[in-house]
Write an enzyme that holds these catalytic residues in place. Structure first.
Site, PDB file in Angstrom:
ATOM      1  CB  THR A   1      -5.520   7.464  -8.163  1.00 60.26           C
ATOM      2  OG1 THR A   1      -6.183   7.740  -7.990  1.00 60.26           O
ATOM      3  CG2 THR A   1      -5.145   6.348  -8.837  1.00 60.26           C
ATOM      4  CB  VAL A   2      -0.724   4.232  -5.778  1.00 59.76           C
ATOM      5  CG1 VAL A   2      -0.898   4.642  -4.456  1.00 59.76           C
ATOM      6  CG2 VAL A   2      -2.013   3.318  -5.630  1.00 59.76           C
TER       7      VAL A   2
END
Length: 534
Positions: free
Chosen positions: A353-354
């Site tokens: 995830t960013v």
């Protein structure tokens, strides 16, 4: 030289600016957002530009085929966007069990759900943006076409993924992953240039059609054909019918501050539940074993209940209002004792995830997160497109009695969560910590560090973290004070010291001074974090 070898403590200070700020885990992505701000875009435009760039410059954590959530502050109001996609209409728990699976697979075509990322960009742009999607996606397209050099943490996780995939991704449906991300039969090295013409072409198509090509055009046709060929479930029909959902954010008041999250199917509720439990207990003391013990116990109780009950709201056996109520918090907190517990879900009442944050001088702010879930996701890449599809469906249960059981068209329990802080109706700012099941734990710790200890944004992120794993097992970072780890062990916690910080999440913070409009930001020292300012 070894770009991952850092024998000395590095120090970062809070970053200040006035006209605009973008904070994220990759310097080039932050610069993409800044470029859009300088061209006249607002914080929402900058966030979309940064998010699109991250699919190119940090593919180890996210992609065009993932999901997204956002909290947008504009004109003194907070808006929530849930752009997580549902399971295909043709899939079911029974069908997967009949294929011999006791649990949802991690990789391959089965755990692929409808991607929400392109629709999130289009929806945010249309409702709040100032520039066209063509203008906003231009930096990401440029990075994909011209290439860019890998940063250290990016290179580390790319290589780890390749080493794992080359022995596990041996069937035909995974061939395109290697063609796209390991074109020279190896992972690109730190500092080496990498480009993806197919990725650029896909982003250009999304930009020119306001994402319709992805859901009802040439890209949808390519996804449909690939899934048909490899006996997948995702179809063009699933893509055509998809639309993100605007939602009312949920909140908990923590010592005078309102902490905001996206409602279920996201796990942001867990952070709010844990804060509600924790504030019932004695006031926190700095660097104190009893304080840490109460934090851990609050989090494990909230997490246990959250994982037992959170899914699509209509399928939850208990309401979000009940889980965020004072009665729930008091009852659950009363069970916290002097020693570590092995938590069980409460009894129900009868009856890879960013993350990014952006702000502008007009007061617009956005907390945004997108992910392919586990690193590169499912390992499925649509040939010639750069579209790496998520494996979000892995979180579904195959147990018909579980609230989060797999059903056609249902959204699963979701790990990615953006956060936002307000006080007395005014925006303080966006914050977030990505990293699977670390995310609500990271949100909890960042809020406590900020509100209770008055730490500046950078210090609030840099403070050594703990992570509840299961039962009485707690993982702590290498820098976590040893005397506190020993004291927690005496309280019955099974303390494990991690060898690096990779599993403890990557956070960003932007706070805004309501009187001067000055922005102050912190970025993640555990990755290639960067803040671009103007």
């Amino acid at each position: 030289m070894d770009y991952l070898y850092q024998p000395y403590a590095a120090k970062r200070n809070t970053v200040f600016s006035k006209k605009g700020m973008v904070a994220t885990s990759q310097p080039l992505a932050a610069q993409a957002g800044l470029e859009i701000l300088q061209k006249g875009g607002n914080a929402i435009d900058a966030a979309i530009a940064t998010a699109a760039a991250l699919t190119v410059v940090e593919p180890t954590s996210n992609g065009i085929g993932g999901d997204a959530f956002a909290l947008v502050w504009t004109k003194d109001k907070l808006h929530g966007l849930n752009a997580s996609g549902p399971a295909p209409k043709s899939i079911s728990a029974k069908a997967i069990r009949e294929k011999g699976h006791e649990k949802m697979p991690v990789f391959g075509v089965i755990p692929v759900t409808v991607p929400g990322v392109p629709a999130a960009w289009a929806e945010l742009s249309e409702r709040f943006g100032k520039l066209s999607l063509n203008e906003v996606l231009a930096p990401a397209i440029r990075y994909a076409e011209e290439g860019y050099p890998l940063t250290p943490i990016l290179g580390k996780y790319w290589k780890l993924a390749y080493e794992k995939y080359k022995t596990t991704f041996t069937s035909a449906e995974f061939a395109s992953w290697f063609e796209t991300f390991a074109p020279n039969d190896r992972a690109p090295e730190i500092g080496e240039m990498w480009s993806s013409p197919g990725h650029a072409s896909t982003l250009r198509s999304i930009a020119q059609t306001n994402a319709r090509s992805f859901y009802d055009g040439e890209l949808a046709d390519k996804i449909d054909a690939f899934m048909n060929k490899h006996d997948g479930y995702l179809s063009k029909e699933d893509l055509v019918s998809y639309k993100p959902e605007w939602v009312e954010p949920v909140s908990a008041n923590y010592r005078g501050y309102d902490v905001w999250e996206i409602p279920p199917n996201g796990q942001g509720m867990i952070a709010l539940m844990a804060l509600n439990l924790y504030k019932q207990l004695q006031k926190p003391v700095w660097e104190n074993a009893d304080t840490y013990h109460q934090q851990i116990e609050s989090m494990k109780l909230a997490f246990t209940d959250g994982q037992a009950f959170i899914t699509e709201r209509d399928d939850m056996p208990i309401s979000t209002e009940n889980l965020l109520s004072e009665d729930y918090a008091v009852k659950r907190a009363s069970g916290i004792q002097e020693r570590a517990s092995t938590p069980e879900p409460m009894e129900l009442p009868k009856g890879g995830t960013v993350y990014l944050a952006a702000a502008d001088e007009e007061g617009n702010m956005i907390s945004y997160i997108q992910s392919n879930y586990m690193g590169f996701g499912s390992g499925i890449v649509i040939p010639g497109t750069g579209i790496s599809l998520q494996n979000r469906g892995h979180d579904f249960s195959l147990d018909d009695a579980h609230p989060n059981v797999l059903k056609p068209g249902k959204r699963t329990y979701h790990t990615i969560i953006p956060g936002f802080l307000t006080k007395d109706g005014q925006a303080v700012g966006p914050f977030g910590v990505m990293g699977g099941y670390m995310q609500p734990q990271g949100h909890f710790q960042v809020v406590v560090n900020t509100v209770d200890y008055l730490l500046n944004p950078q210090a609030a992120l840099d403070m050594p973290r703990w992570q509840w794993m299961q039962g009485k097992t707690v993982l702590v970072e290498p820098e976590f004070p040893n005397q506190l780890a020993q004291a927690l062990a005496r309280k019955g916690h099974q303390i494990q010291v991690a060898t690096d910080t990779g599993s403890f999440g990557r956070g960003q913070i932007i706070w805004r001074n309501p009187e001067t409009g000055v922005l102050q930001g912190g970025t993640e020292s555990r990755t290639d974090g960067s803040i671009a300012t103007w």
